[in-house]
Design a protein around this motif. Sequence first.
Motif, short mmCIF file in Angstrom:
data_model
loop_
_atom_site.label_atom_id
_atom_site.label_comp_id
_atom_site.label_asym_id
_atom_site.label_seq_id
_atom_site.Cartn_x
_atom_site.Cartn_y
_atom_site.Cartn_z
N ASP A 106 -4.64 -7.90 -5.85
CA ASP A 106 -6.20 -7.98 -5.04
C ASP A 106 -6.48 -6.63 -4.72
N LYS A 107 -7.49 -6.23 -4.45
CA LYS A 107 -7.93 -5.10 -3.88
C LYS A 107 -7.78 -4.88 -2.40
N VAL A 108 -7.66 -3.72 -1.88
CA VAL A 108 -7.52 -3.73 -0.34
C VAL A 108 -8.65 -3.97 0.26
N LYS A 109 -9.75 -3.44 -0.42
CA LYS A 109 -11.10 -3.46 0.11
C LYS A 109 -11.70 -5.05 0.25
N ASP A 110 -11.07 -5.89 -0.78
CA ASP A 110 -11.34 -7.36 -0.41
C ASP A 110 -10.93 -8.02 0.88
N ASN A 125 -10.22 0.74 -6.30
CA ASN A 125 -9.16 0.12 -7.25
C ASN A 125 -7.60 0.16 -6.45
N PHE A 126 -7.75 0.53 -5.16
CA PHE A 126 -6.58 0.39 -4.59
C PHE A 126 -5.79 -1.03 -4.30
N ASN A 127 -4.55 -1.48 -4.82
CA ASN A 127 -4.30 -2.75 -4.96
C ASN A 127 -3.21 -2.83 -3.93
N ILE A 128 -2.98 -3.90 -3.41
CA ILE A 128 -2.17 -4.51 -2.29
C ILE A 128 -0.76 -4.08 -2.59
N LEU A 129 -0.36 -4.56 -3.54
CA LEU A 129 1.12 -4.04 -4.04
C LEU A 129 1.16 -3.71 -5.49
#
Length: 134
Positions: A106-110, A125-129
Amino acid sequence: MKISTFKKSIFLILLVFISLVNAQMNSKQVDSLVNYVMSKFNIAGYAVAVVKDCKIIHSKGYGVKSINTKSPVNEHTQFAIASNSKAFTTAALAILVEEGKLNRLDKVKDHIPEFRMYNQYVEDNFNILRFSNT
């Protein structure tokens, strides 16, 4: 990582491990363990809490906040957590992923629309993990 931070981290890991393995430790045994480890690693002071079934079963300060002031540590003494917060955050996120409440990609921004980074591409594009296969 400084040696003193390393020693403190090892102590915390040891205490948590022993507490989990031997959930029947009483306060006197925790006191003994903490005092032994503090003397072995030459630690000035710690605040320790043991939580079982969402209840605090042991909470106490050991040693001093500063070897100069000799001010005692109590169960409310605050210590700087430094980079350890990264490990706690990652563990919490991994638990949420395991429970199906988040997807690791998931994207952090979501989840946090106000999230900001140094450049737009990274921010978007920064992902959770992100686990690496390398």
